[in-house]
Design an enzyme around this catalytic site. Structure first.
Site, PDB file in Angstrom:
ATOM      1  N   LYS A 148      19.537  91.355  46.284  1.00  0.00           N
ATOM      2  CA  LYS A 148      19.260  91.367  44.856  1.00  0.00           C
ATOM      3  C   LYS A 148      17.889  91.999  44.618  1.00  0.00           C
ATOM      4  O   LYS A 148      17.103  92.010  45.557  1.00  0.00           O
ATOM      5  CB  LYS A 148      19.356  89.955  44.278  1.00  0.00           C
ATOM      6  CG  LYS A 148      18.145  89.060  44.511  1.00  0.00           C
ATOM      7  CD  LYS A 148      18.221  87.814  43.697  1.00  0.00           C
ATOM      8  CE  LYS A 148      17.345  87.820  42.487  1.00  0.00           C
ATOM      9  NZ  LYS A 148      15.922  87.689  42.717  1.00  0.00           N
ATOM     10  N   HIS A 240      20.225  83.235  40.713  1.00  0.00           N
ATOM     11  CA  HIS A 240      20.244  81.907  41.341  1.00  0.00           C
ATOM     12  C   HIS A 240      20.682  80.789  40.384  1.00  0.00           C
ATOM     13  O   HIS A 240      21.526  79.967  40.718  1.00  0.00           O
ATOM     14  CB  HIS A 240      18.855  81.554  41.879  1.00  0.00           C
ATOM     15  CG  HIS A 240      18.247  82.625  42.741  1.00  0.00           C
ATOM     16  ND1 HIS A 240      18.987  83.361  43.628  1.00  0.00           N
ATOM     17  CD2 HIS A 240      16.978  83.079  42.860  1.00  0.00           C
ATOM     18  CE1 HIS A 240      18.187  84.214  44.262  1.00  0.00           C
ATOM     19  NE2 HIS A 240      16.973  84.076  43.801  1.00  0.00           N
TER      20      HIS A 240
HETATM   21  C1  BG6 Z   1      13.787  85.421  44.765  1.00  0.00           C
HETATM   22  C2  BG6 Z   1      12.934  85.835  43.579  1.00  0.00           C
HETATM   23  O1  BG6 Z   1      15.106  85.835  44.591  1.00  0.00           O
HETATM   24  O2  BG6 Z   1      13.755  84.005  44.890  1.00  0.00           O
HETATM   25  C3  BG6 Z   1      11.515  85.325  43.748  1.00  0.00           C
HETATM   26  O3  BG6 Z   1      12.926  87.247  43.489  1.00  0.00           O
HETATM   27  C4  BG6 Z   1      11.509  83.836  43.992  1.00  0.00           C
HETATM   28  O4  BG6 Z   1      10.733  85.635  42.602  1.00  0.00           O
HETATM   29  C5  BG6 Z   1      12.466  83.468  45.122  1.00  0.00           C
HETATM   30  O5  BG6 Z   1      10.194  83.451  44.319  1.00  0.00           O
HETATM   31  C6  BG6 Z   1      12.607  81.966  45.253  1.00  0.00           C
HETATM   32  O6  BG6 Z   1      13.336  81.679  46.398  1.00  0.00           O
HETATM   33  P1  BG6 Z   1      13.086  80.327  47.184  1.00  0.00           P
HETATM   34  O7  BG6 Z   1      14.131  80.311  48.238  1.00  0.00           O
HETATM   35  O8  BG6 Z   1      11.691  80.420  47.720  1.00  0.00           O
HETATM   36  O9  BG6 Z   1      13.224  79.243  46.184  1.00  0.00           O
END
Ligand code: BG6
Length: 487
Positions: A148, A240
């Site tokens: 993504k 997400h």
């Molecule tokens: C990514 C985003 O997809 O997910 C980021 O681009 C974000 O901005 C990250 O910080 C968060 O992922 P996790 O697994 O650290 O919660």
């Protein structure tokens, strides 16, 4: 494509020396290798533009593992063996000749699967795919993994998908949403579909509201350029958050086949009620952090971050009151919230059940008389079921207490990280945890009008101090309906 047993595979990572590969992919591959979970004879090709000598490459692999794995999980002897299955290949992604070189390196007598992982900006997906095609690197045994963001709106996502579809069929395309690889997210499916007590209650008659919070205390972490074009809506909500919502709200799939699960998620995404221009200020909040204090440390505001234009109105916080228009969910608000520079690194899903219809106990506080199920994704993975119980002793004092399932304590083993699982699934041709094209499109279809309404709205993005839970209006969004965020 049905799930195959582990096969002999060449994994080629484009953007192989970039941040994602260094911080996530290589450490995940090291784990898979040292635990003996990679199919025998897997070969990893790290592809990038620079010329790198062997020694420098080994140092890069070592730094990537040592900086991103807990100290005790790194073993020098495993690492030496891991180096043997990795090799570096210099590739200029816009030069056909590079692909011919790659073809020469990959040619073998025995047929092998090829998995191309594109850890590069999405604008390069289409061109790389057509080079792979024209240099005959693609075929029935090849697959492609796309990171993504897949576009920045429906139209751009469609263009990318079309370009990739010119070289790979849909069942060869693996679109990553790393949240789907998180242990707790899979546990959500097990909780819902391997326990009979929840399903009869999993509907509007028994559920008051659902909250999904993905809170981060970090800022833009050196990705200012990308983030400012994206913002929290495109970066977190469209992917997400909506995937989590789909898993919470979907109907039970007939089985765990990829299409069964993805069909059910798609129905949810298509049932999301559009947020109209009239509702935009009532149902959504967007904020941008200013300077503040997090964990006792002063941090600068978004506009002073590196790479952010002084006039930027990009949102770093979003809260939305969403509805899924279906029989199961009619009238149940789904409160979605995500932001950077919030007080904690904390992600959870809260399913709040309805209060008892008539409370016979006199002494009770507002937080008793109902149940809630809290699924924590981060920092610790676990599930808590809150019940109302009597405080021991004289009288009938009630308290909300939790039945607490902490995965670390119960299973006492390391959880796989999201990329370990997703890489292995892609190697094994299991696309259940990857996002299908129509899901991505349905998600953009819902978020695009919100972004457009914001652009046309006379109300600017609302400031919030770093270290707080977003603009005050986010609180009202939930309180107006008589609830509060779980903090
Ligand atoms: C990514 C985003 O997809 O997910 C980021 O681009 C974000 O901005 C990250 O910080 C968060 O992922 P996790 O697994 O650290 O919660």
């Amino acid at each position: 494509m049905s799930i195959k047993k582990p096969v002999t595979c060449d994994l080629i990572i484009f953007g192989g020396t970039g941040d994602l590969a260094r911080k996530k992919l290589i450490p995940a591959l090291y784990y898979l290798f040292s635990d003996g979970r990679l199919p025998a004879d897997t070969q990893i090709y790290i592809a990038a533009r620079k010329a790198i000598e062997n020694e420098e490459f080994e140092n890069f692999l070592r730094a990537s593992c040592q900086e991103n794995l807990p100290k005790n999980d790194f073993s020098d002897s495993d690492f030496q063996r891991f180096c043997e299955i990795n090799c570096y290949i210099q590739v200029s992604t816009d030069q056909l000749e590079s692909y011919h070189n790659l073809q020469d390196r990959l040619t073998s007598e025995e047929p092998r699967d090829r998995l191309f992982y594109l850890a590069v900006p999405p604008a390069m997906f289409g061109p790389i795919c057509s080079f792979l095609d024209s240099s005959q690197l693609t075929g029935p045994n090849s697959r492609i993994v796309l990171e993504k963001p897949l576009g920045s709106d429906f139209e751009s996502a469609n263009e990318i998908n079309e370009a990739v579809a010119g070289s790979f069929s849909e069942d060869q395309i693996y679109r990553i949403d790393h949240y789907l690889g998180k242990e707790a997210v899979q546990n959500l499916m097990v909780l819902r579909f391997a326990n009979s007590i929840f399903e009869p209650l999993w509907c509007a008659s028994h559920i008051e509201h659902v909250e999904i919070t993905l809170a981060e205390n970090v800022g833009v972490t050196g990705r200012g350029g990308y983030y400012d074009r994206s913002g929290a809506m495109r970066d977190m909500v469209q992917s997400h958050l909506l995937q989590l919502l789909a898993l919470v709200a979907m109907e039970p799939p007939a089985n765990l086949e990829p299409e069964s699960v993805r069909n059910e998620k798609l129905k949810v995404l298509r049932s999301l009620r559009p947020v109209t221009d009239q509702q935009i200020d009532c149902d959504t909040v967007r904020g941008q952090y200013t300077a503040g204090v997090i964990n006792g440390e002063e941090v600068r505001g978004y506009l002073n971050e590196e790479g952010i234009p002084a006039e930027s109105s990009t949102e770093t916080f979003v809260a939305i009151r969403a509805y899924v228009d279906s029989w199961r969910w009619a009238g149940v608000p789904f409160f979605l919230r995500t932001g950077k520079r919030l007080p904690a690194q904390q992600s959870h899903i809260v399913v709040r059940f309805k209060s008892v219809p008539h409370m016979i106990f006199e002494k009770h506080s507002d937080d008793t008389g109902y149940n809630s199920l809290v699924i924590t994704l981060q920092p610790d993975e676990g599930i808590k079921l809150f019940l109302t119980a009597k405080v021991p002793g004289k009288g009938m004092n009630l308290r909300h207490v939790a039945l607490d399932l902490d995965f670390n304590n119960v299973f006492r083993r390391r959880s796989w990280n999201a990329y370990e699982r997703l890489l292995l699934d892609a190697i094994r041709c299991d696309s259940t945890l990857f996002v299908r094209r129509d899901e991505i499109e349905a998600a953009w279809n819902w978020t695009d009008p919100i972004v457009d309404s914001w652009k046309n709205s006379p109300n600017p993005v609302k400031p919030y101090a770093a270290g707080t839970w977003g603009p005050g209006r986010a609180k009202e969004l939930v309180e107006e309906l008589g609830f509060c965020w779980d903090e």
